[in-house]
Each structure stands twice: as C-alpha cells, then as structure tokens.
Design an enzyme around this catalytic site. Structure first.
Site, short mmCIF file in Angstrom:
data_model
loop_
_atom_site.label_atom_id
_atom_site.label_comp_id
_atom_site.label_asym_id
_atom_site.label_seq_id
_atom_site.Cartn_x
_atom_site.Cartn_y
_atom_site.Cartn_z
N CYS A 149 0.81 -1.21 0.00
CA CYS A 149 0.00 0.00 0.00
C CYS A 149 0.85 1.27 0.00
O CYS A 149 1.87 1.35 0.68
CB CYS A 149 -0.89 0.05 1.23
SG CYS A 149 -1.95 -1.37 1.39
N ARG A 207 5.18 0.32 -5.86
CA ARG A 207 5.15 -0.50 -4.64
C ARG A 207 4.25 -1.73 -4.79
O ARG A 207 4.38 -2.68 -4.03
CB ARG A 207 4.66 0.34 -3.45
CG ARG A 207 5.58 1.47 -3.08
CD ARG A 207 4.94 2.37 -2.04
NE ARG A 207 4.81 1.72 -0.76
CZ ARG A 207 5.73 1.71 0.20
NH1 ARG A 207 6.88 2.33 -0.01
NH2 ARG A 207 5.53 1.11 1.34
N TRP A 216 -2.96 -2.63 -1.59
CA TRP A 216 -2.59 -4.01 -1.91
C TRP A 216 -3.42 -4.86 -0.94
O TRP A 216 -3.18 -4.83 0.26
CB TRP A 216 -1.08 -4.19 -1.69
CG TRP A 216 -0.54 -5.50 -2.18
CD1 TRP A 216 -0.05 -5.76 -3.43
CD2 TRP A 216 -0.40 -6.71 -1.43
NE1 TRP A 216 0.37 -7.07 -3.51
CE2 TRP A 216 0.18 -7.68 -2.30
CE3 TRP A 216 -0.71 -7.09 -0.13
CZ2 TRP A 216 0.45 -8.98 -1.91
CZ3 TRP A 216 -0.43 -8.40 0.27
CH2 TRP A 216 0.15 -9.32 -0.62
N ASN A 225 -1.75 1.56 5.73
CA ASN A 225 -0.87 0.51 5.22
C ASN A 225 -0.52 -0.35 6.42
O ASN A 225 -0.07 0.16 7.43
CB ASN A 225 0.39 1.17 4.62
CG ASN A 225 1.45 0.16 4.23
OD1 ASN A 225 1.20 -1.05 4.19
ND2 ASN A 225 2.65 0.66 3.96
N GLY A 226 -0.73 -1.67 6.30
CA GLY A 226 -0.42 -2.57 7.42
C GLY A 226 -1.60 -3.45 7.74
O GLY A 226 -2.58 -3.50 6.96
N GLU A 286 18.04 -17.00 -8.31
CA GLU A 286 17.66 -15.63 -8.64
C GLU A 286 17.19 -15.53 -10.10
O GLU A 286 16.23 -14.81 -10.40
CB GLU A 286 18.85 -14.69 -8.36
CG GLU A 286 18.68 -13.24 -8.75
CD GLU A 286 17.53 -12.52 -8.05
OE1 GLU A 286 16.90 -13.07 -7.13
OE2 GLU A 286 17.22 -11.39 -8.49
N LYS A 300 13.51 -14.26 -11.17
CA LYS A 300 13.25 -13.15 -12.11
C LYS A 300 12.21 -13.58 -13.13
O LYS A 300 11.28 -12.85 -13.43
CB LYS A 300 14.53 -12.74 -12.86
CG LYS A 300 15.57 -11.95 -12.12
CD LYS A 300 15.12 -10.60 -11.62
CE LYS A 300 14.41 -10.68 -10.35
NZ LYS A 300 14.81 -10.39 -9.10
N GLU A 303 8.64 -14.11 -11.52
CA GLU A 303 8.05 -12.84 -11.06
C GLU A 303 7.38 -12.07 -12.19
O GLU A 303 6.28 -11.56 -12.03
CB GLU A 303 9.15 -11.92 -10.50
CG GLU A 303 9.54 -12.18 -9.08
CD GLU A 303 10.65 -11.23 -8.63
OE1 GLU A 303 10.51 -10.66 -7.54
OE2 GLU A 303 11.66 -11.05 -9.35
N HIS A 328 17.93 -35.59 -7.85
CA HIS A 328 17.06 -35.96 -6.73
C HIS A 328 15.65 -35.43 -6.91
O HIS A 328 14.97 -35.11 -5.94
CB HIS A 328 17.66 -35.46 -5.41
CG HIS A 328 19.01 -36.02 -5.15
ND1 HIS A 328 19.22 -37.32 -4.78
CD2 HIS A 328 20.25 -35.46 -5.26
CE1 HIS A 328 20.52 -37.54 -4.64
NE2 HIS A 328 21.16 -36.42 -4.93
N LYS A 363 6.62 -4.19 -4.23
CA LYS A 363 8.04 -3.86 -4.15
C LYS A 363 8.52 -3.90 -2.71
O LYS A 363 9.63 -4.31 -2.42
CB LYS A 363 8.25 -2.46 -4.74
CG LYS A 363 9.69 -2.00 -4.79
CD LYS A 363 10.45 -2.76 -5.85
CE LYS A 363 11.93 -2.46 -5.85
NZ LYS A 363 12.68 -3.54 -6.52
#
Ligand code: G6P
Length: 614
Positions: A2, A27, A75, A101-102, A487, A491, A494, A510, A609
């Site tokens: 948010c 964000r 959000w 926000n929270g 990573e 990427k 995402e 495995h 973000k």
C-alpha cells in the site's frame, strides 16, 4: 505494498496527490482512492479497483481549489480488491476518513464492540474499523482529532501507517506509524505525507522519518507536532533527501526494469565508490568501521533477508566462509523470527534489504537485538527503517529501484558483501596477498564487463523468442552460481508468470530430472572453473533426456558451448565475482520473455516492491 500520500498547504492538492499516487505505483497495488475536503468542508471520496488511471477516469474533472487531500494505493489484505474495500475508508458519520498501510490484528474484536454500539460497516477492511474507532473515541471522550487518533492507536495491535482527515478539523492531517513506513515532507507552509520519499522529492528535500508509535499533526498554518502514542512530545529530526527527481523517471527506457538492468555498470561502480582503492590496495567501509573487530571475531555471522535479498545473502555465505573463514548461517527473516533461533551476544547479524522496510526482516532484526547480538544492515533506501534500527551498516547506493523485480539492488548487495568479505579476509589474514590483489583488480573491471554483457542483449532476445511459450523452466548452478540459479528462476517467474525453479545442479538427480523432456528449457550457469567437469556431466544428463540447454558460459570455454543448444558467452572473471556477471543475462532473458508474453514488466500482478505486512 500500500502507498500513502497526503497534502496540506496552499497549492492545488489533487494534482499533487494523483502525481504522488503514480510515483507510488511501483510498490504494487490493486486499487486506488483519493479523499479531499471541499471549500465548504465536506468530505469527498473517490475509489476505484485497478490502476491510478482508472481512478482518474472515475474522477472525471480534477477538482480545483482543494488544499487538503489524501490518496492511497491498496494491496489487498482484508477483503478482495474492489471499489468498496479500496481506501480511503470513511467512518459511519462520513466525517472521518482514513488511509492505512499494514494489518490491524485485533480488528475483529474492535469491530464487534463497535457493532454492538450501533456502528455499521460497509467494507471488509480493518481500516474502516480504525475510522470508526477514532469516531467513537472522539464523541465518547469529547477530544480533538489528534487525541482521538492517539487513544485509538493505544487500542490497536498490529502494523500501521495511517493518515486521518476529518471534516471537523479542516486545517490538519494526522498521521502515525508502527512498523509501516511514513515520511513527512516539509515545504513552505505546506506538508506532504507519504509511504516513502518518491512522491515528496519533487516538492521538497526536507523530510522527517516518523518513528514507530509516533503521531504527527501537520497544519495549514505551517506548524507540525510529533508525539508518541504515550503522549510525549518529540523533537523532530529534519533530514535532507539525497534523491534526485531524474532517478525516479524512466529516462528514455520503455520500462524501469530495463533502465535498472542497464544502470548496473554504474550502480556497481557507485557501490564501490570511495570504498575500493585499487592504487593503495585497500577497502574501507566507513559505516561498519567500528564493528570490524566484532565481525572478525564473530563466532558466526547470520545473514537475514527475504526474496532477492535472500539470494544475495546466499552468495554472502560463500564469500564469508570461503574468503574470511567465518561460519555463516543464512535464513529467511520470516523463518528465523518464528523458529526460536539460538542467538548469542557475540553473533553478528547482517540484515539485507533493498527497501529497508520489509516487515519480516525488521521483526527478525528486533529479535536478534533483543538477544544482544550486533545487527548490521545492508540497505538501498537511505533513511529507511532498517537502516535506522540496525547498529550500523552500509548503503548499497544503487539509487531508487522502481521495477518490482530487483536487479541493480541485487548486484549492489553482492558487491557490498564481496567488499565486506575481502576486508575481513585481509584483516584476518585468511587470504594471500596475491589472491587479494588479483580479486581487487578484477573487481574494478566488473562494471566494464557488465557493460560487455549488456551488449549481447540482442542475442538473448532471440533466445527469449524461442522459449517465450515454455510452461516451465529449470535453472541449475553450482557453488557461487547456485544462488544465481535461484535468482534467475525468480526473475522469470516474477515477471513472466512462467513456473521456474532454481536448483543446485547436483540436486537435479534428486527430483527435477523427472520433469525433463523436450519441452523443458534448462538454463545452466556454467561459468565456474572449479566445477566445470561436474556441470558438463549435468548438461549431458539433461541432453540425454532431450531437455534444451541454455548455457551461460565464460568466453573461450569451448566444451560446454559445443554441448549447449544455446550458449550465452560472458566475460571471464574470478569465480567469486562471477555472480555479478552471470545474473545479467538471466535478468535480460526474463525481461524479454515477459515482454513477449505481454506482461507488465514493472508492476507484475500480485507482487509488491516493499512488503510491509507479514
Ligand atoms: C519483495 C520484492 C522483491 C524483494 C523482496 C525483499 O518481494 O518484490 O524484489 O527482493 O520483497 O525486499 P527487500 O526490500 O527487503 O530487499
């Protein structure tokens, strides 16, 4: 997550709020809203599911002569992303409005009590509960708005950054924070309130970062007052923002992510600037100077982070153990804080965070501090909460990162960890002179070598076109490049929504090998000199099952190039520095695949973000 923005002053408030909301889009959010006080002190609220542009369409005409307003990008946590659950939320009387926000953890208990007193709720949000609680306290106790907010916050449990506006108090905005960020921008007879400095920087450079459990009242007569929720007056510490407006613009690039990928030669250099002195052969990290001794003698370093920063931490583990011979533990902050970890006073915890606001990382830091450990930070956002709650630390100096998928912040984090490990290795005598100087010389060349990788972007784009329709990807790497496999996979998933998994190459047998057929692209990071033969064997195993190999190889490394279906050659470097180069083609690959699939590269669905809730 948010985004909060508020304005009170003499200028037109609505354009400032809408522009601020656009700055906060990065964000991550799924609805947006705005509230303002008309000249006749009536409260107007407009909210819309979707992007800020939808909200602007809904507003139709931008109201003028408005000098106090708040805006929010939501959000969703409590309740679906829809117009009703979007913020600002109104109190039952329609006189108080709140953006938040929270997460308020005890919201259902408070809500039940308020319902018993006759309050009706229209949304599913915890935020509407705050609005009504403030209203109830105000009418029950006959107190002014700021006092009602303070008393209300004494009743709530959880995380919040809020801004409150009331038609009965048209000359002020009240804001408060606990665990979620809030910055106050101070202009000429005007104030800006925001989740971070990005909506503020074009108006003023003077800011105050609100601390946990502090409330501020900003007034249109140019005065402001900060108190704690225990009612103690605080002296504000006004800081100057180190950010420039251009840093927040795309600067000719189609996407922020692309800009940030291309900035890496500069940002890696910036993170070494003034720290690596090649002529003298020295490394100095001013921020942690007083803690060098502690680090050198630490029985253990604990690296804590989330997401991409956790991948940087994994590389840190290799670096500290390999070079400085200090035992390292790497943990997800979210796991660490809930697993009753053993923390000793001699331990040094290093928290890594781009935003410096990740809630789990913050909570893990507090836990480590409460057990007496020294806690250092590696943060990108200057003035962020983590940079303030840690004992000391190093900024990465990568500049604002707007693309949700982290790129330049990651390479900057790895650069700082490399400098730290080398510094400690040198001081402890666990590295030979020759090796130390060789690495320093190579480190200095890394920006130019990243530049060289960026030049082969067209070749990577062609590979992206071949695989854009794949449904799964596997990424394999060993040693320093195992975290790069993680990573690289992150990427891709995402931003392109393709399922991708990163694995240590040897672990393929495995489990993941069962997935391999002619449909499965396997990206192998094969630059390591030490495990070259072993990784060659892994490639053979994939090929035997008709998987398609995309190999990242060091220039001149013929054998794997021959074996791979597609080979991406990057400059040779010291193995310990190879992650700084091998991640670049993987960022570019993910970027192009996402673009070709029509995805929103900068604002991928559901992602935020800055993750300011658990
Ligand atoms: C979110 C972001 C990631 C980031 C992670 C940790 O998930 O989308 O890019 O790596 O949070 O964030 P931090 O700011 O603590 O590095």
């Amino acid at each position: 997550m948010c985004g909060i923005v508020g304005y009170i002053g003499t200028k037109e408030a609505i354009p400032i709020i809408l522009n601020g909301l656009r700055r906060l889009e990065y964000r991550g959010y799924d609805s947006a809203g705005i509230a303002y006080l008309n000249g006749d002190n009536t409260l107007k609220v407009f909210k819309k599911k979707g992007k800020v542009n939808e909200l602007v369409k809904h507003l139709k005409n931008i109201p003028t002569n408005i000098h106090i307003a708040i805006g929010h990008t939501r959000w969703a946590t409590h309740g679906a992303p829809n117009d009703i659950n979007a913020h600002p939320q109104l109190s039952a009387s329609g006189k108080i409005t709140v953006i938040h926000n929270g997460i308020i953890e005890n919201y259902s208990i408070i809500k039940e009590a308020l319902i018993k007193q006759g309050y009706n709720f229209v949304s599913e949000t915890d935020t509407e509960v705050i609005a009504n609680l403030i209203e109830e306290i105000q009418s029950r106790d006959g107190v002014i708005l700021s006092e009602a907010v303070r008393l209300a916050l004494n009743e709530v449990i959880g995380a919040y950054a809020i801004v409150v506006m009331s038609s009965d108090f048209p000359d002020e905005l009240i804001a408060a924070r606990k665990s979620s960020p809030l910055v106050i921008g101070i202009g000429e007879n005007e104030f800006f309130l925001a989740s971070d400095a990005t909506p503020i920087v074009e108006h003023t450079k003077n800011v105050v970062y609100l601390n946990d459990e502090e409330i501020v009242s900003v007034k249109n007569d140019g005065t402001f007052l900060i108190k704690t929720i225990e009612n103690k007056i605080k002296t504000p510490f006004i800081e100057e923002l180190q950010m420039e407006l251009e840093m927040l613009e795309r600067g000719g690039y189609d996407y922020f992510m692309l800009k940030e990928i291309y900035e890496q030669p500069t940002t890696v250099k910036d993170s070494m600037r003034g720290r690596l002195n090649l002529e003298k052969g020295t490394i100095s990290l001013g921020g942690i100077k007083d803690y060098e001794h502690k680090l050198m003698n630490a029985p253990r370093i604990i690296l804590l982070a989330c997401g991409t920063s956790w991948h940087a931490a994994l590389i840190g583990e290799y670096l500290f153990e390999d070079l400085a011979r200090i035992p390292v533990e790497v943990d997800y902050a979210s796991e660490f804080r809930y697993r009753n970890p053993i923390i000793k006073e001699e331990d040094v915890v290093i928290a890594i965070s781009q935003s410096g606001e990740t809630l789990d990382t913050m909570a893990a830091i507090e836990l480590a501090k409460s057990k007496g450990a020294t806690v250092l930070g590696i943060c990108n956002v200057v003035g962020s909460t983590i940079s303030r709650i840690t004992d000391a630390g190093c900024y990465t100096h990568a500049g604002p990162e707007i693309g949700v998928a982290s790129t330049k912040a990651f390479t900057a984090q790895v650069t700082i960890l490399t400098l730290m490990a080398l510094l400690l290795a040198r001081k402890k005598g666990t590295i030979t002179d020759t090796h130390y100087h060789q690495i320093l010389i190579e480190l200095d060349k890394i920006p130019a070598k990243i530049e060289a990788v960026l030049k082969i972007s067209k070749q990577i784009e062609k590979i992206a076109a071949e695989f854009k329709d794949a449904r799964n990807f596997l990424y394999l790497g060993r040693a320093y490049n195992f975290p790069i496999a993680l990573e690289g996979a992150l990427k891709l998933k995402e931003i392109s929504y393709i399922h991708a998994e990163g694995y240590p190459a040897a672990e393929m047998k495995h489990g993941p090998i069962a997935l391999i057929d002619e449909e499965m692209p396997v990206v192998v990071i094969a630059t390591n000199q030490s495990a070259y033969e072993k990784i060659t064997n892994n490639i053979m195993e994939v090929k035997a099952r008709r998987g398609k190999i995309i190999a990242i190889v060091a220039e001149g490394n013929g054998k794997i190039k021959e074996l791979a279906d597609y080979a991406i050659e990057i400059p040779e470097t010291e193995e310990i520095l190879s992650p700084l180069l091998s991640i670049i083609p993987l960022q570019i690959l993910a970027y192009h695949i996402a673009l070709m699939r029509g995805c929103n590269v900068d604002q991928p669905r559901n992602l935020a973000k800055s993750v300011t809730v658990e």
